[in-house]
Design a protein around this motif. Structure first.
Motif, PDB file in Angstrom:
ATOM      1  N   PRO A 123       0.839  -1.213   0.000  1.00 36.58           N
ATOM      2  CA  PRO A 123       0.000   0.000   0.000  1.00 36.58           C
ATOM      3  C   PRO A 123       0.866   1.253   0.000  1.00 36.58           C
ATOM      4  O   PRO A 123       2.000   1.241   0.480  1.00 36.58           O
ATOM      5  CB  PRO A 123      -0.796  -0.120   1.308  1.00 36.58           C
ATOM      6  N   VAL A 124       0.330   2.310  -0.560  1.00 40.93           N
ATOM      7  CA  VAL A 124       1.035   3.594  -0.569  1.00 40.93           C
ATOM      8  C   VAL A 124       0.651   4.356   0.696  1.00 40.93           C
ATOM      9  O   VAL A 124      -0.514   4.707   0.886  1.00 40.93           O
ATOM     10  CB  VAL A 124       0.676   4.413  -1.824  1.00 40.93           C
ATOM     11  N   ARG A 125       1.613   4.556   1.571  1.00 40.69           N
ATOM     12  CA  ARG A 125       1.357   5.260   2.818  1.00 40.69           C
ATOM     13  C   ARG A 125       2.340   6.415   2.952  1.00 40.69           C
ATOM     14  O   ARG A 125       3.525   6.265   2.651  1.00 40.69           O
ATOM     15  CB  ARG A 125       1.524   4.322   4.023  1.00 40.69           C
ATOM     16  N   ALA A 179      10.794   7.301  13.719  1.00 39.62           N
ATOM     17  CA  ALA A 179       9.410   6.944  13.393  1.00 39.62           C
ATOM     18  C   ALA A 179       9.321   6.260  12.040  1.00 39.62           C
ATOM     19  O   ALA A 179       8.513   5.334  11.849  1.00 39.62           O
ATOM     20  CB  ALA A 179       8.531   8.196  13.408  1.00 39.62           C
ATOM     21  N   ARG A 180      10.149   6.672  11.096  1.00 36.23           N
ATOM     22  CA  ARG A 180      10.158   6.032   9.781  1.00 36.23           C
ATOM     23  C   ARG A 180      10.668   4.597   9.854  1.00 36.23           C
ATOM     24  O   ARG A 180      10.260   3.750   9.069  1.00 36.23           O
ATOM     25  CB  ARG A 180      11.041   6.829   8.819  1.00 36.23           C
ATOM     26  N   LEU A 181      11.571   4.345  10.777  1.00 32.61           N
ATOM     27  CA  LEU A 181      12.177   3.025  10.879  1.00 32.61           C
ATOM     28  C   LEU A 181      11.298   2.036  11.630  1.00 32.61           C
ATOM     29  O   LEU A 181      11.442   0.826  11.476  1.00 32.61           O
ATOM     30  CB  LEU A 181      13.537   3.156  11.568  1.00 32.61           C
ATOM     31  N   ALA A 182      10.367   2.516  12.437  1.00 31.64           N
ATOM     32  CA  ALA A 182       9.572   1.635  13.293  1.00 31.64           C
ATOM     33  C   ALA A 182       8.484   0.903  12.505  1.00 31.64           C
ATOM     34  O   ALA A 182       7.947   1.419  11.540  1.00 31.64           O
ATOM     35  CB  ALA A 182       8.930   2.443  14.419  1.00 31.64           C
ATOM     36  N   ASP A 183       8.173  -0.310  12.958  1.00 28.85           N
ATOM     37  CA  ASP A 183       7.020  -1.071  12.461  1.00 28.85           C
ATOM     38  C   ASP A 183       6.366  -1.720  13.666  1.00 28.85           C
ATOM     39  O   ASP A 183       6.658  -2.872  14.017  1.00 28.85           O
ATOM     40  CB  ASP A 183       7.461  -2.124  11.439  1.00 28.85           C
TER      41      ASP A 183
END
Length: 412
Positions: free
Chosen positions: A93-95, A391-395
Motif C-alpha cells: 500500500p502507498v502510505r 518513526a520512519r524506521l519503526a514497524d
C-alpha cells in the motif's frame, strides 16, 4: 554520446536489442514493449516486480515474460518469497511517511517565500487542519526556524531569514522547492579511483573493530567518510569479512509481508510459477538448511556456536522495533537483520509470551549520522530530526504480531 531522448527512440524502434539496466527502467522510461525481462535477484517489493514485469506483454496476444535468476541461497529464498507474495495478489500500500517534520519545516519556508510574508498566528489556516500542521506538532518546528534565523518576525508577520537564504538560496531557492529525493548512496573511493557504491546502512551501524565493505570482489577497510559529499574512502585488506548491502528504501530492508512470505516458502509453500529443475533442487536444499529457524505455530530461538538468534521473520523495520523494545535482552552491538534478532548470549531460556506481551514498544534508535540522508534536516532541532527518522524506521504492527506468538528454544 547519445542523448536520453535519442536512446529512447532507438530502443523503441530497433529490433533484437538487449537493454542492460539498473532499476531505471522501473521508473517510467518509455522503451516500448519488451519480449522478456531477465531479473538478477528479486527486487524488494511486489510493486517493483510488477513495474518490471509490466515492461513485457503489452502487444495484443502477448503474455508477461520474466525470468528471475537467483545468485545465492538467500537470494533464492527472497525471490521465491516475493513470487509467493505476488501470487497472493499482495501489492504494497502507498502510505505517507509518519511524522514528516522536515516537510513541515520546508513548507513553512516555501510558503513564506511564496507569499513574501505570512501572519505569525494565521499560518494554521493554510493547511486546513492537516495533521502534520496541527499547532501542537508544528509549533516546535516553527519556533526552531525563528530561533535559528531561518524565519524572522516583523511585527505580526514571518519573513524569510538570513539562515534560509544562506542554506537554500542558491539558484533561486531551487533546493527548497524540490521536496522529493532519492535514497542516499555513497561513492566508495580508493585514492582517486571509484570502487563502487553502497547504501548508508553499512556506514551508520555500530561495529566492533574496523568497518569492512565488500566491493569489486574484495574486502576494503573504511578509512573515513565524507558525509557532506557522500564519499567513503577505503583501503584494501587481505581476507574476508566485508559486507555489501543495498536497499530499495532509505531506511529499507525486507518488509514484514515479504519476510513472512519467505517463511511460508521455508515451511514448504511453492511460488505459483514454473521453476527449473535446478531451482527445485536448490530450494529443497535451502529448506533443509534452514529448517531449524522456522515453525508453523510460532517463532524459534536458536542457540548455535555461542550466539542466540531469535528467528522472528519480521522484516528489517519489525526487527529494528523489536531490538529497541527488548532493550538489554538484545545484543546491543549486532546490526539489525531482516529475519532474526540476535539476543544477549547469556540468556538461558526461551522468551515467554507473557513476558513479551508486558514489554512496551519502543522506537528504534538511529545513528545521528544518518540524518545526512534526511532532506531539510538542518531546518529541524536535532532531537526532532532524530525522532522523525526513528518513526520512519519503526514497524509497531510487525513487532506486536511477533510478540503475540509463542517462542521455542532450540540448541544445536
Amino acid at each position: 554520446m547519445q542523448s536520453d531522448r535519442s536512446i529512447g527512440e532507438t530502443l523503441r524502434s530497433a529490433r533484437d536489442c538487449v537493454i542492460v539496466s539498473t532499476s531505471t527502467l522501473e521508473l517510467g522510461v518509455d522503451v516500448g514493449d519488451l519480449d522478456r525481462v531477465i531479473q538478477i535477484n528479486a527486487p524488494r517489493s511486489v510493486a517493483s516486480f510488477l513495474q518490471r514485469l509490466g515492461r513485457t506483454g503489452r502487444r495484443p496476444a502477448s503474455t508477461r515474460n520474466c525470468l528471475l535468476l537467483a545468485l545465492s541461497r538467500d537470494d533464492l529464498l527472497a525471490a521465491a518469497g516475493l513470487l509467493h507474495l505476488w501470487g497472493t495478489g499482495h501489492v504494497e500500500p502507498v502510505r505517507p511517511p509518519p511524522d514528516p517534520r522536515h516537510i513541515v519545516a520546508q513548507q513553512f519556508l516555501a510558503l513564506t517565500l511564496q507569499e513574501g510574508k505570512v501572519g505569525d498566528s494565521l499560518w494554521p489556516d493554510w493547511w486546513n487542519g492537516l495533521s502534520p500542521f496541527e499547532f501542537r506538532s508544528a509549533q516546535p518546528v516553527l519556533d526552531h526556524l525563528i530561533a535559528e534565523g531561518f524565519l524572522e518576525r516583523d511585527g505580526g508577520s514571518l519573513l524569510i531569514g538570513p539562515e534560509a537564504e544562506q542554506r537554500f538560496g542558491h539558484r533561486h531557492f531551487m533546493d527548497l522547492t524540490a521536496v522529493f529525493t532519492a535514497p542516499p548512496e555513497f561513492t566508495v573511493m580508493h585514492g582517486g579511483s571509484e570502487i563502487g557504491r553502497t547504501g548508508p546502512a553499512l556506514l551508520t551501524t555500530s561495529v566492533q573493530g574496523p568497518r569492512l565493505l565488500l566491493l569489486a570482489g574484495r574486502t576494503w577497510k573504511v578509512d573515513w567518510i565524507d558525509w557532506k559529499r557522500r564519499r567513503c574512502f577505503v583501503e584494501p585488506v587481505e581476507g574476508t569479512g566485508g559486507e555489501a548491502r543495498w536497499t530499495s528504501a532509505a531506511l529499507g530492508g525486507t518488509s514484514f509481508a515479504l519476510a513472512r512470505a519467505m517463511r511460508d516458502v521455508a515451511l514448504g509453500t511453492d511460488p505459483p510459477v514454473r521453476l527449473t529443475r535446478r531451482a527445485v533442487d536448490a530450494l529443497a536444499r535451502v529448506r533443509a538448511e534452514i529448517a531449524h529457524t522456522v515453525h508453523p505455530d510460532g517463532t524459534v530461538i536458536v542457540r548455535e556456536d555461542g550466539d542466540l538468534h531469535w528467528w522472528t521473520w519480521a522484516g528489517y523495520r519489525g526487527n529494528a522495533t523489536l531490538k529497541a523494545t527488548l532493550g538489554p535482552l538484545a545484543d546491543p552491538v549486532h546490526r539489525v537483520e531482516d529475519l532474526y534478532v540476535r539476543l544477549r548470549a547469556d540468556l538461558t531460556g526461551p522468551l515467554r509470551r507473557a513476558d513479551l506481551r508486558a514489554l512496551h514498544l519502543r522506537h528504534p534508535q538511529v545513528d545521528e549520522r544518518a540524518l545526512n540522508g534526511l532532506k531539510f534536516n538542518t531546518a529541524l532541532p536535532r532531537e526532532l530530526a532524530v525522532e522523525t527518522l526513528s518513526a520512519r524506521l519503526a514497524d509497531f504492527s510487525a513487532a506486536t504480531s511477533v510478540l503475540g506468538e509463542p517462542t521455542r528454544l532450540l540448541v544445536r
